[in-house]
Design an enzyme around this catalytic site. Structure first.
Site, PDB file in Angstrom:
ATOM      1  N   CYS A  54       0.813  -1.221   0.000  1.00  9.28           N
ATOM      2  CA  CYS A  54       0.000   0.000   0.000  1.00  9.28           C
ATOM      3  C   CYS A  54       0.844   1.269   0.000  1.00  9.28           C
ATOM      4  O   CYS A  54       0.627   2.185  -0.815  1.00  9.28           O
ATOM      5  CB  CYS A  54      -0.979  -0.009   1.170  1.00  9.28           C
ATOM      6  SG  CYS A  54      -0.238   0.080   2.821  1.00  9.28           S
ATOM      7  N   HIS A  90      -2.549   1.268   6.944  1.00  9.55           N
ATOM      8  CA  HIS A  90      -2.920   1.183   5.532  1.00  9.55           C
ATOM      9  C   HIS A  90      -3.093   2.584   4.973  1.00  9.55           C
ATOM     10  O   HIS A  90      -3.438   3.522   5.699  1.00  9.55           O
ATOM     11  CB  HIS A  90      -4.219   0.389   5.350  1.00  9.55           C
ATOM     12  CG  HIS A  90      -4.530   0.066   3.914  1.00  9.55           C
ATOM     13  ND1 HIS A  90      -3.777  -0.799   3.161  1.00  9.55           N
ATOM     14  CD2 HIS A  90      -5.502   0.527   3.076  1.00  9.55           C
ATOM     15  CE1 HIS A  90      -4.269  -0.884   1.936  1.00  9.55           C
ATOM     16  NE2 HIS A  90      -5.313  -0.072   1.857  1.00  9.55           N
ATOM     17  N   HIS A 130      -5.741   1.937  -4.348  1.00  7.15           N
ATOM     18  CA  HIS A 130      -4.849   1.384  -3.314  1.00  7.15           C
ATOM     19  C   HIS A 130      -4.456  -0.043  -3.654  1.00  7.15           C
ATOM     20  O   HIS A 130      -5.049  -0.685  -4.516  1.00  7.15           O
ATOM     21  CB  HIS A 130      -5.513   1.456  -1.930  1.00  7.15           C
ATOM     22  CG  HIS A 130      -6.640   0.465  -1.741  1.00  7.15           C
ATOM     23  ND1 HIS A 130      -6.898  -0.159  -0.536  1.00  7.15           N
ATOM     24  CD2 HIS A 130      -7.584  -0.003  -2.596  1.00  7.15           C
ATOM     25  CE1 HIS A 130      -7.943  -0.965  -0.651  1.00  7.15           C
ATOM     26  NE2 HIS A 130      -8.389  -0.887  -1.878  1.00  7.15           N
TER      27      HIS A 130
END
Length: 367
Positions: A281, A329, A341
């Site tokens: 990520c 994240h 993402h």
């Protein structure tokens, strides 16, 4: 169109993203509920000796929650791994720099010693007599006085030479001490990286083992439950009317970052990866902003800690949305209530609802 107004900046710069976002308007700005999870298994084939017993939805929901936990723990460990890797690289570079300073310092010290030796030899050749004796023995007092001036200058130069030698020696000792400290830190970060790597692999292996026990139909229903959970979260986020307030325009750098990130769609997630074939990520977001000419921290936690915080209502395409209380994240906002993402192992870079996960906050790389 559902709650909120469509952001003017939806047409991101690559055709693939435009195509996805054109069909994603209802998916993110006004989500359509995914099909309800099936409560029964498909009719067994005539060759089956007995029908399989379907797993109750509540049990599948428990599996989904367990998978979320395992992958979340893997994400946290991935951030730790990436941070240790980044620090190890910095410390390796610092050790190389210090080694070069030690080499150059030693050369300088050797040269100073030669000069000091030459000065001592000259003094020896001069006999080491005091100035008064040279004055009495001199046939030309003026010549002596001129020479005495040069001797005085030489003495001052010698004192300066000794001071420079002393300082160079101290510098060398400090460089050596710094190199030793950096080496210890490097070793500590290598151990931290190894520990994080083991944890990541263990969590992913446990998740894969859990999923492998599911039949094909159960995996399909599990995927529906995941979609349902994301839909419910996105709907709750949108129900606040947040899109009515979000109308920021992307900066020139933000457009470049969005263009890079959306161009990676379909590429697999891989922990610790930052392209060009796979990403995690924060690898995706850091590389996207690097391509835009604005380097940012490597990990989502450092992105949250170091970059400027922005109110959600003020965010614009290119800003980064940090998720979960531990900042484990990150996704890039691209407009219309959506992010791009790299989700988790087993998934690819994709577009999702910006509110489909718990939002910790928003940061702006080019503030």
């Amino acid at each position: 169109m559902g709650p909120g107004k469509r952001s003017a900046y939806v047409a991101v710069t690559v055709v693939c993203a435009v195509t996805v976002l054109a069909t994603a308007g209802t998916a993110f700005a006004s989500p359509t509920p995914p099909p309800a999870p099936s409560s029964t298994s498909p009719t067994p084939s005539s060759t089956s000796s007995a029908p399989s017993t379907p797993v109750p939805n509540k049990d599948l929901e428990a599996v989904r929650e367990k998978l979320d936990t395992l992958y979340h723990e893997a994400a946290v460990a991935t951030d730790s791994y990436n941070a240790a890797e980044e620090k190890a690289q910095q410390q390796s570079a610092a050790i190389v720099d210090l080694a070069n300073k030690i080499v150059q310092g030693q050369k300088k010290l050797d040269e100073l010693k030669k000069r000091a030796g030459a000065a001592a030899a000259a003094q020896y050749r001069n006999g080491g007599l005091p100035d008064e004796a040279h004055l009495l023995l001199s046939d030309n007092p003026q010549q002596f006085l001129d020479g005495a001036g040069r001797v005085l200058q030489g003495q001052r130069a010698t004192r300066g030479l000794i001071a420079e030698m002393t300082q160079t020696q101290q510098d060398l000792e400090q460089y050596a001490a710094d190199a030793s400290t950096q080496w210890k830190r490097l070793e500590a970060n290598r151990k931290a990286k190894d520990a994080a790597r083991k944890k990541i692999k263990a969590r992913i292996a446990a998740a894969e083992k859990l999923e492998s026990k599911l039949a094909k139909e159960e995996k399909r229903r599990l995927a529906e439950l995941e979609e349902e959970a994301a839909y419910q979260a996105q709907t709750s986020w949108l129900s606040s009317g947040i899109l009515d307030e979000i109308n920021g325009k992307a900066s020139a750098q933000g457009k470049k970052a969005v263009s890079f990130a959306t161009a990676q769609m379909g590429k697999p997630y891989e922990w610790g990866a930052e392209g060009p074939k796979t990403y995690d990520c924060s690898g995706l977001t850091s590389q996207a902003w690097l391509s835009a000419g604005d380097p940012i921290p490597r990990t989502s936690q450092e992105q949250w800690r170091q970059l400027k915080h922005i109110d959600v209502k003020d965010m614009r395409p290119g800003d980064l949305i940090i998720y979960f209380d531990d900042a484990s994240h990150v996704g890039m906002y691209i407009g219309d209530g959506a992010i791009v993402h790299a989700p988790r192992p087993g998934r690819t870079v994709t577009i999702a609802g910006a509110g489909s996960m718990p939002i910790l906050g928003v940061v702006r790389p080019d503030a």
